[in-house]
Design an enzyme around this catalytic site. Sequence first.
Site, short mmCIF file in Angstrom:
data_model
loop_
_atom_site.label_atom_id
_atom_site.label_comp_id
_atom_site.label_asym_id
_atom_site.label_seq_id
_atom_site.Cartn_x
_atom_site.Cartn_y
_atom_site.Cartn_z
N GLY A 23 15.48 -26.66 6.58
CA GLY A 23 14.95 -27.84 5.91
C GLY A 23 15.91 -28.99 6.05
N GLY A 24 15.66 -30.05 5.27
CA GLY A 24 16.52 -31.22 5.34
C GLY A 24 17.94 -30.92 4.90
N PHE A 25 18.10 -29.87 4.09
CA PHE A 25 19.42 -29.50 3.57
C PHE A 25 20.23 -28.71 4.59
CE2 PHE A 25 16.28 -26.31 2.49
CZ PHE A 25 16.84 -25.16 3.02
N ASP A 161 14.69 -31.43 -9.01
CA ASP A 161 13.85 -31.01 -7.89
C ASP A 161 13.15 -29.69 -8.19
OD1 ASP A 161 12.69 -31.42 -5.42
OD2 ASP A 161 14.32 -30.50 -4.29
#
Length: 418
Positions: A23-25, A161
Amino acid sequence: MRIREDDILTATKKFSEGHIVSGGFGSVYIAELEHVDKAYCLPTETENARELPKKRNIVAIKRIDDTEEMAEQGFYAEIELLTSCKHSNIIPLVGFCDEGDELILIYEYASSGSLNYQLQKMSNNHNDTWAQRLKICLGVAKGLSFLHTTKGDRKEVVHRDIKSANILLDGNFEAKIGDFGLSTFLSVSKDYTRYSTTIAGTPGYMDPQYGKDGKLKKESDVYSFGVVMFEILSGTVAYDRKYNVGLALEAKEHFENKKIKEMLDSKIKEEITRTLVSSIKGPNQESLDIFTKIAYKCLAEEQSERPTMEVVVQELENALLFQVSLCSKYSTFLSLQVMYSFMDAWNYWCMLYMKMSHLNCFKYYRIHNIYLFNFLISKSINYYETMYWTCFLFNFTTNLRYCVVIGLLKVKYMYSSE
């Protein structure tokens, strides 16, 4: 607990095996890792980790993409937060690695994956029931309630989140809140509001008031949790394409128009609950009503109108009690009939009261006592005993119950003295 990069590279074969999601992480891997048993760790910097007992178990390894903005800040913030916030419904941090350019977090492995994953495959899960979904919601609510509560030096935490992808399930489907990269501590002052110039969160789950003016409070998590509750109710994820205006707005519209059952997952609608005398289709109506009402309140437009997570926990406990009592209520009634053949109504009432007093669990007996109450009435008990049970069933405060009970004991003593 720092874990050597060499140990992580060995476990993942230099990150060539065990990859499960990106993912973006960054990326997450599953691996069997040998690490120091934290139960033997001592609070000292001079302790030689190589001499401490070690254990080998399966863990989740999150390798953070250090090119992302604020990656390093989020990395150390998550370590600080998970070190200070230990709860059965928060994913435990096993250790971390910050050697060289690497930013790696190692968590306890949740073998059933994320709630997001389970929502998309629940049709194949034969053990999926309304009671199980309530337990998952209750676990998340308890974890959030813990985060939102100050204790000692620990400040309140806003997760920022909350979504089904960040709720992990272990082998027993116990819910664990994960991914604290965006989380932040709040001030210990009452009703503290933090204004953020950088809005963080996931569209579809994000508090609209926070998204509009950057007003970050605990109630932002409450809104996100409300979205998750309706995901669990419907068996679909918030970003499902069938929701033209988004799941949150769709759910609010259905609730206000008294059409919430149209959103209920078809699998739950068809669920059969068997009792000794019949089979009941679908969830208990009282349980469903309590659940949808509190979920709707969580989605209030204004932060001030949303309930606290403590209130949400209480309501979900009630919803679960109504659901689990559905199967056992008839057998409980039969048991009471048998017991009454051996003792009079007063003696049994005293025994049950003392048992509940000793265990301090009034609320867990409340549903079953509805049937006891009806049975006591049929035995023509006096007005004072009826008054006690009325207070008990309608959940008056504990102090009031004690006062009523003491009064009843005095009345009974007076009658027996005559």
